[in-house]
Scaffold this active site. Structure first.
Site, PDB file in Angstrom:
ATOM      1  N   ILE A  25     -49.266-117.181  -1.958  1.00 25.16           N
ATOM      2  CA  ILE A  25     -47.922-117.767  -2.015  1.00 25.16           C
ATOM      3  C   ILE A  25     -47.091-117.084  -3.091  1.00 25.16           C
ATOM      4  CG2 ILE A  25     -46.613-119.879  -2.465  1.00 25.16           C
ATOM      5  CD1 ILE A  25     -49.073-121.426  -1.348  1.00 25.16           C
ATOM      6  N   ASP A  32     -51.358-114.961 -14.486  1.00 26.54           N
ATOM      7  CA  ASP A  32     -52.503-115.318 -13.647  1.00 26.54           C
ATOM      8  C   ASP A  32     -53.710-114.527 -14.160  1.00 26.54           C
ATOM      9  OD1 ASP A  32     -54.500-115.539 -11.668  1.00 26.54           O
ATOM     10  OD2 ASP A  32     -53.004-115.834 -10.095  1.00 26.54           O
ATOM     11  N   ALA A  81     -46.726-126.693  -5.977  1.00 21.80           N
ATOM     12  CA  ALA A  81     -48.138-126.333  -5.813  1.00 21.80           C
ATOM     13  C   ALA A  81     -49.018-127.573  -5.791  1.00 21.80           C
ATOM     14  CB  ALA A  81     -48.556-125.375  -6.925  1.00 21.80           C
ATOM     15  N   ARG A  82     -49.322-128.124  -6.976  1.00 19.41           N
ATOM     16  CA  ARG A  82     -50.123-129.337  -7.095  1.00 19.41           C
ATOM     17  C   ARG A  82     -49.601-130.157  -8.268  1.00 19.41           C
ATOM     18  NH1 ARG A  82     -51.485-129.227  -2.672  1.00 19.41           N
ATOM     19  NH2 ARG A  82     -53.567-129.247  -1.735  1.00 19.41           N
ATOM     20  N   ASP A  87     -42.001-130.900  -5.394  1.00 20.82           N
ATOM     21  CA  ASP A  87     -42.494-131.263  -4.068  1.00 20.82           C
ATOM     22  C   ASP A  87     -43.841-131.962  -4.160  1.00 20.82           C
ATOM     23  OD1 ASP A  87     -42.295-131.225  -1.159  1.00 20.82           O
ATOM     24  OD2 ASP A  87     -43.893-129.716  -1.199  1.00 20.82           O
ATOM     25  N   GLU A 125     -49.083-139.663  -5.492  1.00 21.66           N
ATOM     26  CA  GLU A 125     -48.314-139.476  -4.254  1.00 21.66           C
ATOM     27  C   GLU A 125     -48.549-140.635  -3.290  1.00 21.66           C
ATOM     28  OE1 GLU A 125     -48.865-135.620  -2.510  1.00 21.66           O
ATOM     29  OE2 GLU A 125     -48.194-134.570  -4.290  1.00 21.66           O
ATOM     30  N   HIS A 163     -43.698-133.608  -0.610  1.00 23.00           N
ATOM     31  CA  HIS A 163     -44.837-132.715  -0.345  1.00 23.00           C
ATOM     32  C   HIS A 163     -44.694-132.043   1.026  1.00 23.00           C
ATOM     33  CE1 HIS A 163     -49.267-132.089  -1.666  1.00 23.00           C
ATOM     34  NE2 HIS A 163     -48.825-131.032  -1.010  1.00 23.00           N
TER      35      HIS A 163
END
Length: 352
Positions: A178, A197, A257-258, A282, A287, A306
């Site tokens: 992504i 990263d 992402a999370r 998102d 959630e 999401h």
């Protein structure tokens, strides 16, 4: 005859698995049973020791019966389900990781578990770009204002005007499938892209035209930060109050992402003070978030439920990736995307 349970939901419908498996495993005689769980109309959650699952263990056991192959996206494949399904040999999960499978239990039982990496990479990357643009240019705020009868001409005032991506520095936390697509699109806009990263290589970064830096350096230099890392015990609350304090005044933060990557507690105060210029989310730590969630009342916040991976092509692609691995397995070949490869050495008739 191979018995297959296609355990889908309201996004990856069971019939998508049936169609993909029928096409890709055409040389095998398959018989199908199906199960449809309630996600996404009903939120996923922890079930029987696995996380992010939809449906119950009893539903899966009743539908599974004597099936050897289970193709699913969200069904809970728990230790109990595995222990009570002695015929089960293969579980294909139509997600980026098999978080709804008890992987140690599957490994112990000799059940091969596959997954579907990058199945939603294009969809999620496009959505992240949309969130970035919406936050920088007040797209959702101005839409809501106009629909409520307010023509916000003051948004054109110099002190309220938006920020262009061209010439801006955007930091990407995570550089998997992504993140790489997001970087490519950002560079097309003319943005300078920084990447943090630990698994990304400098040669890869140079090839892609991005700069690989340490996380703290990325946060200090970026007017926009977008999160694309995987959630692991090491990345839980990766962006906490200390990291948020490194951001430049008025920076925009995007998380598609999370939810667990981000500590949400400091955000309302940072937004109200103007220290954080905008926030686009998102994903959430809970959630759906509760009605009294503090960020609902904070300024310059964009929220979506999401939806980053919610495209039809994602669902089709996910089912196809699973079906390809099932077909390889039934042909006696090694599947491409196996979460517990050590099991393959114990599978009879599988070619090396």
């Amino acid at each position: 005859m191979t018995k297959v349970l296609a355990a889908g939901d309201r996004f990856v419908d069971p019939q998508l698995f049936v169609t993909a498996l029928t096409e890709r495993a055409a040389g095998h005689e398959l018989t199908f049973s199906t199960l449809t769980t309630g996600w996404p109309v009903e939120p996923f959650g922890p079930v029987g020791g696995v996380r992010e699952a939809s449906g119950t263990e009893q539903q899966v056991l009743e539908a599974l019966g004597e099936a050897e192959v289970l193709a699913t996206q969200m069904a809970p494949v728990t230790a109990e389900v595995i222990g009570k399904s002695p015929n089960l040999r293969f579980v294909g999960v139509a997600r980026g990781g098999p978080v709804n499978v008890d992987l140690p239990a599957a490994t112990e039982a000799g059940v091969v578990v596959s997954y579907a990496p990058a199945r939603n990479a294009a969809a999620a990357a496009e959505f992240a770009i949309g969130l970035i643009l919406a936050a920088l240019r007040r797209i959702s705020d101005s839409d809501a204002e106009l629909k409520s009868g307010n023509w916000r001409g003051d948004y054109y005032a110099y002190e309220n005007a938006g920020v262009e991506l061209e010439g801006s520095t955007v930091g990407l936390v995570g550089y998997g499938a992504i993140g790489r697509i997001v970087a490519r699109v950002l560079r097309a806009f003319g943005a300078h892209v920084l990447v943090a990263d630990p698994f990304a290589g400098r040669d890869e970064a140079d090839r892609d035209g991005v700069r690989l830096v340490e996380l703290d350096d990325l946060l200090r230099a970026s007017s926009v930060v977008s999160l694309h890392a995987r959630l692991t015990p090491e990345t839980e609350h990766l962006i906490d109050a200390g990291k948020l304090a490194l951001l430049p005044e008025g920076a925009v933060l995007v998380n598609s992402a999370r939810g667990g990557l981000l500590d949400y507690a400091p955000l309302p105060g940072l937004l109200r003070s103007g220290r954080l210029g905008g926030l686009a989310l998102d994903v959430y730590d809970v959630e759906p978030p509760p009605a009294d969630w503090p960020l609902f009342d904070a300024p310059n916040v964009i929220t979506t439920p999401h939806l980053a991976g919610a495209t039809r092509r994602t669902a089709d692609r996910a089912a196809a990736i699973v079906a390809d691995d099932v077909a390889l397995f039934l042909d006696g070949e090694r599947p491409r995307h196996v979460a517990n490869p050590e099991v393959l050495e114990r599978v009879e008739g599988l070619r090396p």
